[in-house]
Design an enzyme around this catalytic site. Structure first.
Site, PDB file in Angstrom:
ATOM      1  N   CYS A  72       0.827  -1.218   0.000  1.00  0.00           N
ATOM      2  CA  CYS A  72       0.000   0.000   0.000  1.00  0.00           C
ATOM      3  C   CYS A  72       0.856   1.260   0.000  1.00  0.00           C
ATOM      4  CB  CYS A  72      -0.913   0.016   1.223  1.00  0.00           C
ATOM      5  SG  CYS A  72      -2.020  -1.389   1.291  1.00  0.00           S
ATOM      6  N   HIS A  94      -2.199   6.957   4.829  1.00  0.00           N
ATOM      7  CA  HIS A  94      -2.780   5.821   4.115  1.00  0.00           C
ATOM      8  C   HIS A  94      -4.088   5.436   4.801  1.00  0.00           C
ATOM      9  CE1 HIS A  94      -3.547   2.079   2.274  1.00  0.00           C
ATOM     10  NE2 HIS A  94      -3.108   1.322   3.274  1.00  0.00           N
ATOM     11  N   ASN A  99     -10.001   0.343   2.160  1.00  0.00           N
ATOM     12  CA  ASN A  99      -8.566   0.429   1.906  1.00  0.00           C
ATOM     13  C   ASN A  99      -8.321   0.193   0.416  1.00  0.00           C
ATOM     14  OD1 ASN A  99      -5.828   0.059   1.672  1.00  0.00           O
ATOM     15  ND2 ASN A  99      -5.635  -1.267   3.463  1.00  0.00           N
TER      16      ASN A  99
HETATM   17  O1  UT7 Z   1      -2.876  -1.449   4.091  1.00  0.00           O
HETATM   18  C1  UT7 Z   1      -2.430  -2.502   4.858  1.00  0.00           C
HETATM   19  C2  UT7 Z   1      -3.500  -3.546   4.916  1.00  0.00           C
HETATM   20  N1  UT7 Z   1      -3.888  -4.035   6.177  1.00  0.00           N
HETATM   21  C3  UT7 Z   1      -4.218  -3.332   7.293  1.00  0.00           C
HETATM   22  O2  UT7 Z   1      -4.069  -2.162   7.366  1.00  0.00           O
HETATM   23  C4  UT7 Z   1      -4.799  -4.099   8.436  1.00  0.00           C
HETATM   24  C5  UT7 Z   1      -4.427  -3.549   9.786  1.00  0.00           C
HETATM   25  N2  UT7 Z   1      -5.202  -4.205  10.793  1.00  0.00           N
HETATM   26  C6  UT7 Z   1      -6.461  -3.819  11.090  1.00  0.00           C
HETATM   27  O3  UT7 Z   1      -6.954  -2.858  10.566  1.00  0.00           O
HETATM   28  C7  UT7 Z   1      -7.191  -4.593  12.155  1.00  0.00           C
HETATM   29  O4  UT7 Z   1      -6.310  -5.475  12.787  1.00  0.00           O
HETATM   30  C8  UT7 Z   1      -8.406  -5.380  11.589  1.00  0.00           C
HETATM   31  C9  UT7 Z   1      -9.489  -4.421  11.160  1.00  0.00           C
HETATM   32  C10 UT7 Z   1      -7.979  -6.233  10.395  1.00  0.00           C
HETATM   33  C11 UT7 Z   1      -8.962  -6.290  12.661  1.00  0.00           C
HETATM   34  O5  UT7 Z   1      -9.330  -5.526  13.794  1.00  0.00           O
HETATM   35  P1  UT7 Z   1      -8.875  -5.982  15.247  1.00  0.00           P
HETATM   36  O6  UT7 Z   1      -9.462  -5.039  16.173  1.00  0.00           O
HETATM   37  O7  UT7 Z   1      -7.376  -6.084  15.219  1.00  0.00           O
HETATM   38  O8  UT7 Z   1      -9.561  -7.375  15.367  1.00  0.00           O
HETATM   39  P2  UT7 Z   1      -8.883  -8.789  15.628  1.00  0.00           P
HETATM   40  O9  UT7 Z   1      -8.172  -9.277  14.412  1.00  0.00           O
HETATM   41  O10 UT7 Z   1      -8.106  -8.699  16.901  1.00  0.00           O
HETATM   42  O11 UT7 Z   1     -10.178  -9.670  15.855  1.00  0.00           O
HETATM   43  C12 UT7 Z   1     -11.072  -9.444  16.929  1.00  0.00           C
HETATM   44  C13 UT7 Z   1     -12.267 -10.340  16.742  1.00  0.00           C
HETATM   45  C14 UT7 Z   1     -11.902 -11.782  16.408  1.00  0.00           C
HETATM   46  O12 UT7 Z   1     -12.802 -12.627  17.068  1.00  0.00           O
HETATM   47  P3  UT7 Z   1     -12.340 -13.379  18.407  1.00  0.00           P
HETATM   48  O13 UT7 Z   1     -11.161 -14.224  18.009  1.00  0.00           O
HETATM   49  O14 UT7 Z   1     -11.991 -12.296  19.377  1.00  0.00           O
HETATM   50  O15 UT7 Z   1     -13.572 -14.154  18.757  1.00  0.00           O
HETATM   51  C15 UT7 Z   1     -12.148 -11.867  14.921  1.00  0.00           C
HETATM   52  O16 UT7 Z   1     -12.459 -13.177  14.499  1.00  0.00           O
HETATM   53  O17 UT7 Z   1     -13.061  -9.869  15.650  1.00  0.00           O
HETATM   54  C16 UT7 Z   1     -13.321 -10.952  14.759  1.00  0.00           C
HETATM   55  N3  UT7 Z   1     -13.451 -10.429  13.410  1.00  0.00           N
HETATM   56  C17 UT7 Z   1     -14.614 -10.037  12.892  1.00  0.00           C
HETATM   57  N4  UT7 Z   1     -15.884 -10.015  13.391  1.00  0.00           N
HETATM   58  C18 UT7 Z   1     -16.857  -9.532  12.612  1.00  0.00           C
HETATM   59  C19 UT7 Z   1     -12.485 -10.239  12.474  1.00  0.00           C
HETATM   60  N5  UT7 Z   1     -13.006  -9.729  11.359  1.00  0.00           N
HETATM   61  C20 UT7 Z   1     -14.338  -9.613  11.590  1.00  0.00           C
HETATM   62  C21 UT7 Z   1     -15.408  -9.130  10.805  1.00  0.00           C
HETATM   63  N6  UT7 Z   1     -16.637  -9.113  11.365  1.00  0.00           N
HETATM   64  N7  UT7 Z   1     -15.244  -8.688   9.552  1.00  0.00           N
END
Ligand code: UT7
Length: 335
Positions: free
Chosen positions: A117, A257, A287
């Site tokens: 990105c 970004h 994104n």
């Molecule tokens: O340009 C570079 C590209 N990538 C990025 O910039 C990504 C950077 N990371 C992020 O933006 C965040 O880490 C995410 C948005 C991807 C995830 O947010 P988070 O607050 O870090 O969530 P997490 O991965 O810690 O997940 C928390 C919970 C999990 O459930 P459990 O294990 O706590 O039961 C996930 O399974 O949220 C769950 N989860 C969702 N729930 C509903 C993950 N994605 C989803 C979803 N809908 N789409």
């Protein structure tokens, strides 16, 4: 600050997003997610999806044509085209070459740049070097993505995040103390496994098996990328200011970004900038990777949020893992 060598700056801007809007409500029907979760954790409400006949070069073409029109420059004046993309039309030839032909920039150099990105900032930094070195007069840099093509729509960890779009800038020498004051490019390849597309390259060529296993899709460890991003945004902004002999107090506008509103707000806070001096489009486009910064830049300029002489910081991070910062003193090429 005295300017003792020619500086490159932006003298034309153009963007394009596909018409199709995919809302969080629609995603709720496709995968186990909710509008509430997506908004709260990412700030995204909707994103754009390229139509089946639109590849990255199609999105890029419109953005490039608009940027050239904005600059009042003909395609025959372009010396170099840099296309930053993670979703090229094909592994080869370069999407930049397809654009070169379609724009009608006969004879211009053209190459793709792969820096996740962060690719747009990398591309502008590289293009600016050609100008200050006297190796090119006019450089076209475009960030273009058809990311929805490499998304697994069953993977809620990734499918809610990304969108398609393109943004282009024309770079030329600019007068006085305007233009790009400093850049910083960084990478930490030890984090490559946190954001990648496993198959389709020479390591794991595409096969029925890789497709069956979904290895031709984006794979991401969101938490690790998040941790890296927060650090990278802060360090990138600080370093680019240090290199120009400026401080946070000198910054008029920030273009981060657009991956997650929480990362954007963190960066703004660290720079002591109120959110009305920070570009945000992640809510409407998700994104868009290499397109996110030029899309946000054009919108900010059009809304009059960026004025002649403003110190504007662009900062980004992405697959690689990469990060970069760029400080530009805005030149109002329309005045
Ligand atoms: O340009 C570079 C590209 N990538 C990025 O910039 C990504 C950077 N990371 C992020 O933006 C965040 O880490 C995410 C948005 C991807 C995830 O947010 P988070 O607050 O870090 O969530 P997490 O991965 O810690 O997940 C928390 C919970 C999990 O459930 P459990 O294990 O706590 O039961 C996930 O399974 O949220 C769950 N989860 C969702 N729930 C509903 C993950 N994605 C989803 C979803 N809908 N789409």
């Amino acid at each position: 600050m005295k300017c003792d060598q020619p500086r490159a700056g932006i003298v034309g801007l153009g963007t394009y997003v596909p018409e199709r809007v995919l809302t969080n409500e629609e995603l709720q029907q496709m995968v186990d997610t909710s509008d509430e979760w997506i908004r709260a954790r990412t700030g995204i409400r909707e994103r754009r999806v390229a139509s089946p006949d639109e590849a990255a070069s199609d999105l890029a073409l419109v953005a490039c044509q608009r940027a050239l029109e904005d600059a009042g420059i003909g395609p025959d004046e372009i010396d170099l085209i840099i296309a930053a993309t993670n979703t090229p039309d094909m592994l080869f030839p370069a999407t930049a070459c397809l654009l070169q032909d379609r724009i009608g920039a006969a004879g211009a150099g053209a190459f793709d740049l792969l820096a996740g990105c962060t690719g747009f900032i990398y591309g502008v930094a590289v293009g600016a070097q050609f100008i200050t070195a006297g190796a090119a007069r006019t450089v076209l840099v475009v960030g273009a993505e058809a990311l929805t093509r490499i998304i697994n729509w069953q993977d809620r960890n990734t499918c809610v995040l990304f969108g398609d779009g393109a943004g282009a800038v024309v770079l030329r020498e600019v007068p006085g103390d305007r233009g790009i004051l400093s850049t910083v490019l960084g990478a930490d390849g030890s984090g490559a496994r946190h954001l990648y597309m496993p198959a389709g390259g020479s390591r794991l060529p595409a096969s029925a098996e890789t497709v069956a296993k979904g290895l031709h899709y984006v794979h991401m460890n969101g938490r690790e990328v998040f941790k890296f991003a927060v650090r990278a945004m802060e360090d990138g902004a600080r370093e680019v200011l240090r290199r120009a002999g400026l401080t946070g107090a000198d910054v008029d506008f920030l273009i981060p970004h657009q991956a997650n509103i929480r990362i954007i707000e963190h960066a703004a806070k660290k720079m002591n900038l109120p959110m009305d001096r920070v570009a945000v489009n992640v809510d409407r486009y998700g994104n868009t990777s290499t397109a996110s910064i030029p899309l946000a830049l054009e919108e900010s300029v059009k809304k009059g949020k960026i004025k002649d002489g403003d110190n504007v910081v662009m900062v980004g991070f992405g697959a690689g893992l990469t990060w970069a910062g760029l400080l530009i003193r805005w030149y109002d090429y329309k005045k």
